[in-house]
Scaffold this active site. Structure first.
Site, PDB file in Angstrom:
ATOM      1  N   TYR A   1     -14.702  -1.676   8.791  1.00  0.00           N
ATOM      2  CA  TYR A   1     -13.288  -1.310   8.936  1.00  0.00           C
ATOM      3  C   TYR A   1     -12.821  -1.550  10.374  1.00  0.00           C
ATOM      4  CZ  TYR A   1      -9.271   1.980   9.136  1.00  0.00           C
ATOM      5  OH  TYR A   1      -8.050   2.564   9.315  1.00  0.00           O
TER       6      TYR A   1
ATOM      7  N   ASP B   1       2.105  -1.736  -4.469  1.00  0.00           N
ATOM      8  CA  ASP B   1       0.696  -1.354  -4.338  1.00  0.00           C
ATOM      9  C   ASP B   1      -0.066  -2.132  -5.409  1.00  0.00           C
ATOM     10  OD1 ASP B   1      -0.573   1.477  -2.835  1.00  0.00           O
ATOM     11  OD2 ASP B   1      -1.847   0.370  -4.236  1.00  0.00           O
TER      12      ASP B   1
ATOM     13  N   ASP C   1      -0.880  -7.315  -5.157  1.00  0.00           N
ATOM     14  CA  ASP C   1      -2.209  -7.370  -4.559  1.00  0.00           C
ATOM     15  C   ASP C   1      -2.106  -8.225  -3.298  1.00  0.00           C
ATOM     16  OD1 ASP C   1      -4.781  -7.946  -3.791  1.00  0.00           O
ATOM     17  OD2 ASP C   1      -5.466  -8.627  -5.763  1.00  0.00           O
TER      18      ASP C   1
ATOM     19  N   LEU D   1       1.545   3.497  -2.117  1.00  0.00           N
ATOM     20  CA  LEU D   1       1.110   4.729  -2.788  1.00  0.00           C
ATOM     21  C   LEU D   1       0.036   5.456  -1.984  1.00  0.00           C
ATOM     22  CD1 LEU D   1       1.012   3.486  -6.494  1.00  0.00           C
ATOM     23  CD2 LEU D   1       2.796   4.818  -5.354  1.00  0.00           C
ATOM     24  N   GLY D   2      -0.316   4.938  -0.821  1.00  0.00           N
ATOM     25  CA  GLY D   2      -1.357   5.548  -0.010  1.00  0.00           C
ATOM     26  C   GLY D   2      -0.848   6.742   0.790  1.00  0.00           C
ATOM     27  N   GLN D   3      -1.759   7.311   1.592  1.00  0.00           N
ATOM     28  CA  GLN D   3      -1.429   8.522   2.346  1.00  0.00           C
ATOM     29  C   GLN D   3      -0.213   8.305   3.245  1.00  0.00           C
ATOM     30  OE1 GLN D   3      -4.245   9.769   5.352  1.00  0.00           O
ATOM     31  NE2 GLN D   3      -3.367  11.823   5.496  1.00  0.00           N
TER      32      GLN D   3
ATOM     33  N   LYS E   1     -10.040  -4.047  12.030  1.00  0.00           N
ATOM     34  CA  LYS E   1      -8.902  -3.546  12.823  1.00  0.00           C
ATOM     35  C   LYS E   1      -8.790  -4.312  14.143  1.00  0.00           C
ATOM     36  CE  LYS E   1      -7.070  -1.011   9.911  1.00  0.00           C
ATOM     37  NZ  LYS E   1      -5.733  -1.298   9.444  1.00  0.00           N
TER      38      LYS E   1
ATOM     39  N   GLY F   1       0.831  -1.221   0.000  1.00  0.00           N
ATOM     40  CA  GLY F   1       0.000   0.000   0.000  1.00  0.00           C
ATOM     41  C   GLY F   1       0.854   1.255   0.000  1.00  0.00           C
TER      42      GLY F   1
END
Ligand code: NAD
Ligand code: AKB
Length: 320
Positions: free
Chosen positions: A147, A38, A57, A14-16, A151, A12
């Site tokens: 979500y 990503d 993936d 390329l995420g924030q 978690k 991941g």
């Protein structure tokens, strides 16, 4: 501090958070030792162009295992996920990416003796039955979003791998993360980022939660610091593993608007709560992070006004 990993995989990336974490990891551990991955690509990405890169993936168990073997990975920062708002639009995808992805990373780590795995949790692990002020480290975990369910399940399965297999897995319950580099990817706390972008670009913002909505937030430099301080802490000093509360700021949407107005006096905000209000109302207003402070020395550096000044300067450089 230990630095006993050499070849790092970031999922991941390329995420924030992944995008800024990858840059910091490359600075610390060497450009060629940090492999960004990503499920998507982004044009002119500094993450993809600034070092090794692969498409991955995380729901594909064989691909995760193959990547770990072929690239000789000995640490994984697992940032791939579907966040709360997108997760409520597609709960089945949220479960698949967050749970299958986590299990696939843990299994590859177990089978190939990876020395460290970092898997984030979130304040979304809490729910309406949890005390909302100074939310304790050990408390009721009954989230109402898919979500949040992933978690809590993620925290439990990570701790299971620590106990059952002796795998070194660590994680933090991040608050809402505020940053100027990469836009957030579909969370409830996205308003706390959007408000800065719209302040600079348009001088006005329509906020999707009420003015008095208070949530724990953290500026990205503190998020990166917390992640790496925990990742590099001595295993022996940790009592907890996958579920550290970490606090920095506890602010309302109105507080953020007020802080921005110190720099942009005419900035105006309308409040039009949508479905994300109900999610925000089940999350803490502040967290007790004494376990993180005691076990690995957590201490935030940014407050609301110092963050606002820095965010506005960076966004002005970007857009004006
Ligand atoms: P993000 O949505 O910005 O990035 C997630 C990345 O995962 C995206 O680039 C996306 O393309 C990728 N992804 C999605 N499905 C994938 C798949 N099947 N395989 C590989 N990659 C896939 O998220 P973020 O904000 O960077 O969050 C990183 C981690 O931190 C997540 O575990 C998230 O739950 C947690 N977290 C974030 C925040 C926050 O405010 N940003 C707060 C609490 C917890
Ligand atoms: C979200 O809002 O979904 C995330 C988080 C707090 O986990 N930013």
């Amino acid at each position: 501090m230990t630095k006993d990993f050499k070849r790092i995989l970031v999922t991941g990336a390329l995420g924030q958070i992944g995008s800024e974490l990858t840059a910091e990891l490359r600075d610390r551990y060497g450009r060629d030792n940090v492999i960004a991955s990503d499920i998507k690509t982004v044009k002119d990405s500094t993450v993809m162009e600034g070092g090794p890169w692969t498409l991955l993936d995380v729901t594909d168990a064989d691909a995760v295992e193959k990547t770990v073997i072929e690239l000789d990975i000995d640490a994984v920062f697992h940032m791939a996920a579907i966040l709360s708002a997108t997760g409520e639009q597609n709960p089945q995808l949220c479960w698949k990416v967050n749970m299958d992805g986590t299990i696939n990373v843990l299994e590859a780590a177990r089978k190939h003796e990876i020395s460290r795995v970092i898997i984030p949790s979130s304040i979304a692990a809490f729910g309406p039955e949890t005390p909302r002020k100074d939310t304790p480290q050990e408390t009721v975990l009954r989230p109402k979003t898919m979500y949040g369910v992933t978690k809590v399940s993620g925290e439990l399965v990570c701790d299971y791998y620590v106990r059952k297999y002796g795998l070194d897995v660590r994680g933090l319950r991040y608050p809402g993360i505020i940053s100027s580099e990469t836009l957030p990817g579909g969370g409830t706390t996205d308003y706390a980022v959007d408000i800065y972008y719209k302040a600079v670009q348009e001088g006005r913002y329509t906020c999707f939660v009420r003015e008095d909505t208070m949530l724990p937030m953290m500026y990205m430099p503190d998020c990166i610091k917390a992640t790496l301080d925990l990742a590099e802490a001595d295993f022996g000093s940790l009592v907890h593993h996958s579920d550290f509360n970490v606090g920095a700021l506890s602010v309302t949407a109105g507080d953020i608007a007020g802080s921005i107005r110190k720099h942009i006096p005419g900035f105006s905000v309308d409040y039009e709560p949508d479905y994300r209000q109900a999610i925000a109302d089940t999350w803490p207003m502040s967290v007790d992070d004494s376990a993180a402070r005691e076990e690995w020395g957590w201490k935030p550096e940014w407050d609301l006004d110092s963050m606002t000044a820095d965010m506005l300067e960076k966004l002005r450089d970007k857009f004006l």
